[in-house]
Design an enzyme around this catalytic site. Structure first.
Site, PDB file in Angstrom:
ATOM      1  CG  ASP A   1      11.687 -29.588  -3.151  1.00 41.74           C
ATOM      2  OD1 ASP A   1      12.913 -29.629  -3.398  1.00 41.74           O
ATOM      3  OD2 ASP A   1      11.110 -28.574  -2.723  1.00 41.74           O
TER       4      ASP A   1
ATOM      5  CE  LYS B   1       8.504 -28.054  -0.148  1.00 43.85           C
ATOM      6  NZ  LYS B   1       8.505 -28.205  -1.621  1.00 43.85           N
TER       7      LYS B   1
ATOM      8  CE  LYS C   1      10.892 -25.304  -0.866  1.00 44.01           C
ATOM      9  NZ  LYS C   1      11.008 -25.871  -2.226  1.00 44.01           N
TER      10      LYS C   1
END
Length: 222
Positions: A90, A152, A181
């Site tokens: 991430d 995300k 996400k």
């Protein structure tokens, strides 16, 4: 019935997180069948060892939480994390570059980490609380072109976390093939359900146990 556990990246990213807390995080993830454990890269070796032989994935954040470092340092950190056992990455975009109009630099930053993550999923953190809708769409389209696995919402360390309208905008922009996400301020089952209904396919939270149990999370959780 929603299997909330399979949406959850069980997360602990605090600067003062101890080894004992990380081990407990891993134990909870295994016990509840969470999708992944998400930690800072320095804890990846420990998490990889604890999760060996389980179905729980090892996720590392990169360039966290500001995303303002050199592109080369992000790529280096991502490779080091993967070498240490990370199975998902991430990364945080360079928000300052985006807001300065340095679009090519933002794309190159993502692409450099994407190349390192060729064999594993990359999630790109937009920090949506700092962006307007046009900027969110721009980065989502960029990520789709770069074959990024997920976009995300948030680090959880800025001025706000995931919001339904941002999750919905991201989903509408990337279509059905990419992951979205939602992370930051998702602390209970009701909020998680709203994010899923808005289009989230993964939830980043330190309140995973509360979400799967339907209980209230501890105050201040990610």
């Amino acid at each position: 019935m929603t299997d909330y556990a399979r949406y959850i990246d069980h997360t602990l990213l605090a600067a003062n997180a101890t080894e004992q807390q990380i081990i407990a995080l891993c134990d909870e993830a295994v016990a509840h069948r969470f999708y992944a454990v998400c930690v800072n890269s320095g804890y990846v070796p420990l998490v990889a060892e604890k999760l060996k032989g389980t179905d729980v994935q090892v996720c590392s954040v990169i360039g966290f939480p500001l995303g303002a470092g050199l592109t080369a340092s992000k790529a280096f950190e991502a490779k080091a994390a993967i070498d240490a056992g990370a199975q998902e990455i991430d990364m945080v975009i360079n928000v300052g570059w985006l807001k300065s109009g340095k679009i090519a630099a933002v794309q190159a930053d993502i692409q450099a980490v994407r190349e390192v993550c060729a064999a594993i999923p990359l999630k790109v953190i937009l920090e949506t609380c700092l962006l307007d809708d046009e900027q969110i769409v721009l980065v989502c389209e960029m990520c789709r072109q770069l074959d990024v696995a997920f976009v995300k919402t948030s680090t959880g360390f800025s001025t706000g976390g995931a919001r339904e309208e941002h999750v919905r905008l991201m989903r509408n922009t990337v279509g059905s093939e990419m992951g979205v996400k939602a992370s930051g301020a998702v602390r209970d089952r009701q909020t998680a359900q709203r994010m899923i209904e808005a289009g989230a396919t993964r939830i980043g939270t330190s309140s995973g146990v509360a979400i799967v149990s339907g209980e209230a999370a501890a105050a201040g959780n990610y």
